[in-house]
Design an enzyme around this catalytic site. Structure first.
Site, short mmCIF file in Angstrom:
data_model
loop_
_atom_site.label_atom_id
_atom_site.label_comp_id
_atom_site.label_asym_id
_atom_site.label_seq_id
_atom_site.Cartn_x
_atom_site.Cartn_y
_atom_site.Cartn_z
N ARG A 88 0.82 -1.21 0.00
CA ARG A 88 0.00 0.00 0.00
C ARG A 88 0.85 1.26 0.00
O ARG A 88 0.39 2.32 -0.37
CB ARG A 88 -0.89 0.04 1.26
CG ARG A 88 -2.11 -0.82 1.22
CD ARG A 88 -2.77 -0.86 2.59
NE ARG A 88 -3.24 0.44 3.04
CZ ARG A 88 -4.46 0.90 2.86
NH1 ARG A 88 -5.34 0.17 2.24
NH2 ARG A 88 -4.82 2.08 3.32
N GLU A 92 -3.98 7.65 18.55
CA GLU A 92 -4.56 6.40 18.07
C GLU A 92 -3.73 5.21 18.56
O GLU A 92 -2.57 5.08 18.20
CB GLU A 92 -4.58 6.46 16.54
CG GLU A 92 -5.39 5.41 15.88
CD GLU A 92 -5.54 5.68 14.38
OE1 GLU A 92 -5.83 6.83 13.97
OE2 GLU A 92 -5.33 4.73 13.61
N TYR A 95 -10.63 -4.81 3.87
CA TYR A 95 -10.06 -3.55 4.33
C TYR A 95 -10.28 -2.51 3.22
O TYR A 95 -9.38 -2.16 2.47
CB TYR A 95 -8.57 -3.79 4.60
CG TYR A 95 -7.78 -2.63 5.13
CD1 TYR A 95 -8.38 -1.44 5.53
CD2 TYR A 95 -6.39 -2.73 5.23
CE1 TYR A 95 -7.62 -0.40 6.01
CE2 TYR A 95 -5.63 -1.69 5.71
CZ TYR A 95 -6.25 -0.54 6.09
OH TYR A 95 -5.49 0.50 6.56
N ARG A 149 -8.48 -6.28 14.10
CA ARG A 149 -7.63 -5.47 14.96
C ARG A 149 -8.45 -4.25 15.33
O ARG A 149 -9.15 -3.68 14.47
CB ARG A 149 -6.37 -5.04 14.19
CG ARG A 149 -5.36 -4.29 15.01
CD ARG A 149 -4.57 -5.23 15.89
NE ARG A 149 -3.49 -4.52 16.57
CZ ARG A 149 -3.05 -4.85 17.77
NH1 ARG A 149 -3.58 -5.86 18.44
NH2 ARG A 149 -2.04 -4.17 18.32
N ARG A 162 -0.25 7.13 15.89
CA ARG A 162 -0.27 8.47 15.29
C ARG A 162 -1.09 9.43 16.13
O ARG A 162 -1.91 9.03 16.94
CB ARG A 162 -0.80 8.43 13.85
CG ARG A 162 -2.08 7.68 13.64
CD ARG A 162 -2.33 7.47 12.14
NE ARG A 162 -3.36 6.47 11.93
CZ ARG A 162 -3.63 5.90 10.76
NH1 ARG A 162 -2.97 6.21 9.69
NH2 ARG A 162 -4.59 4.99 10.67
N ARG A 187 8.94 6.68 -3.86
CA ARG A 187 9.10 7.63 -4.97
C ARG A 187 10.48 8.25 -5.01
O ARG A 187 11.00 8.62 -3.96
CB ARG A 187 8.10 8.79 -4.80
CG ARG A 187 6.70 8.39 -5.00
CD ARG A 187 5.88 9.63 -5.32
NE ARG A 187 4.50 9.29 -5.09
CZ ARG A 187 3.79 9.76 -4.09
NH1 ARG A 187 4.31 10.63 -3.27
NH2 ARG A 187 2.55 9.37 -3.95
N ASP A 235 -11.21 1.09 1.40
CA ASP A 235 -11.21 2.55 1.52
C ASP A 235 -12.59 3.05 1.12
O ASP A 235 -13.37 2.30 0.50
CB ASP A 235 -10.16 3.16 0.57
CG ASP A 235 -8.74 2.89 1.05
OD1 ASP A 235 -8.55 2.71 2.26
OD2 ASP A 235 -7.83 2.85 0.20
#
Ligand code: UDP
Length: 375
Positions: free
Chosen positions: A178, A307, A355, A255, A287, A182, A357
């Site tokens: 995921r 989190e 999972y 989870r 985070r 770059r 989006d």
């Protein structure tokens, strides 16, 4: 309890007022169908629900950033709201040092002082070669053979092990695919063409989708299942698929997350960015989200959320499906049962055990609607 005198009052009973259920209800209503949407939570919107705290949209169930490559999906959501031009560019804090994400030329400069793509590639390729594995079998091997030891140890290993609660060498390789790598100075976390946060928050999309649709919150389908089944021709079920089938093939595992949210009075800018990841194991959370930055807020206070990944149990929210072999086998058994149903449509993250989006959930709902109305 709601009594419908066993009459078929609705064409569709939609269990769950999240994105899947809301898109389905919207499209079915547009086609003249009578829909009832129920949700056990006290609000609509599922996990995209935002709470207004001092004018800041607080993402109650974790940060949601809309992104897609699909023009049709982008236009679909833009029917209900305008999006701002927020671009997700998380910062990573590892042992007190800051790095840009995703892994790009800025990160490589911060790690090694390299200034050109060629210099960065030389270092990364050497580390990949030193490692030597050709066919990665798990997340650790995948990361080491894709990006090398330094990035794996600084930015991936501890974060991943906090996130999933197991060793990176025991996780499937695909999770790390995921993350983009770059060789440009580009901190955009996503590769997609379209990205942003709805102006006014995600609730505006849900309100738009459910306009004119009957919705009842604080209603638990399983408390009066027989009665609900009788009140509609068909059911659209977006809850946990194993729960629907009474866990007969065993429980699907997840989870979970715990969110610690606080309002900081008279602090207008706590961390200077919407998302700061904590990538070492000394810090227990993964985070901190500072919600106002998603909407370029200028309020005098700020709201932040730490989190913490957590073991999942029945009483906790199911956030991430655990995609190992055991759970996939169980899911396949439930899916076989679901496929044989004539009057129930299963959809969304929990019913499809995926999972997803947001854009993928919308695509899934639109696809199921098309199939439904083609029959
Ligand atoms: N990840 C990581 N370091 C980071 C962010 C992510 O190693 O700073 C890994 C981690 O294994 C995680 C996966 O990438 O489970 C996917 O992260 P992403 O941020 O895409 O997932 P989210 O939790 O936001 O859905």
């Amino acid at each position: 309890m709601i009594s419908y005198n066993n009459m078929l009052k609705y064409d569709y009973l939609i269990v769950g007022a999240g994105l899947f259920g809301s898109v389905f209800a919207h499209e079915a209503t547009k086609k003249g169908k009578r829909c009832l949407v129920i949700d056990k939570r006290p609000h609509k919107g599922g996990n995209v629900y935002c709470e207004d705290v001092s004018g800041i949209n607080v993402h109650k169930y974790g940060a949601h950033i809309f992104h897609t490559n699909d023009k049709a999906i982008w236009e679909y959501v833009n029917q209900f709201t305008e999006f701002n031009n927020y671009i997700n560019s998380p910062i990573s804090n590892s042992k007190g040092k800051l790095y840009n994400l995703p892994f790009n030329m800025n990160t490589f400069y911060q790690l090694w002082g390299v200034k050109t793509p060629q210099e960065a590639k030389t270092i990364i390729n050497k580390q990949i070669q030193d490692y030597g594995t050709k066919q990665p079998k798990n997340l650790e091997e995948q990361a080491l053979s894709l990006i090398g030891k330094d990035i794996y140890e600084t930015l991936i290993k501890d974060y991943t092990e906090k996130q999933w609660g197991i060793k990176a060498s025991k996780l499937p390789a695909f999770i790390i695919k995921r993350l983009p790598v770059r060789y440009t100075f580009d901190n955009n976390y996503f590769n997609d063409t379209y990205q942003g946060i709805p102006i006014g928050g995600y609730n505006t999309i849900i309100e738009g989708l459910l306009k004119g649709v009957e919705v009842k919150t604080n209603v638990d389908f399983f408390e009066n299942q027989d009665e609900y089944i009788q009140c509609a021709n068909k059911i659209v079920y977006t809850g946990k698929i194993d729960e629907y089938y009474n866990y007969q093939h065993g429980k699907l595992e997840y989870r979970s997350l715990r969110f610690e949210t606080e309002t900081l009075q008279d602090i207008s800018n706590f961390q200077g960015n919407a998302v700061v990841n904590y990538n070492d194991k000394q810090v227990p959370y993964t985070r901190i989200i500072e919600h106002k930055h998603f909407q370029f807020g200028t309020q005098k206070d700020t709201v932040i959320t730490r989190e913490y990944p957590e073991a999942w149990s029945d009483k906790k929210e199911a956030y991430y499906p655990i995609n190992n072999e055991l759970n996939q086998k169980r899911y396949q058994k439930y899916n076989a049962l679901a496929k044989s149903e004539k009057h129930i449509i299963f959809g969304g993250r929990l019913a499809e055990y995926k999972y997803y989006d947001m854009h993928q959930i919308i695509a899934s709902a639109l696809k199921k609607i098309t199939i439904e109305f083609a029959n």
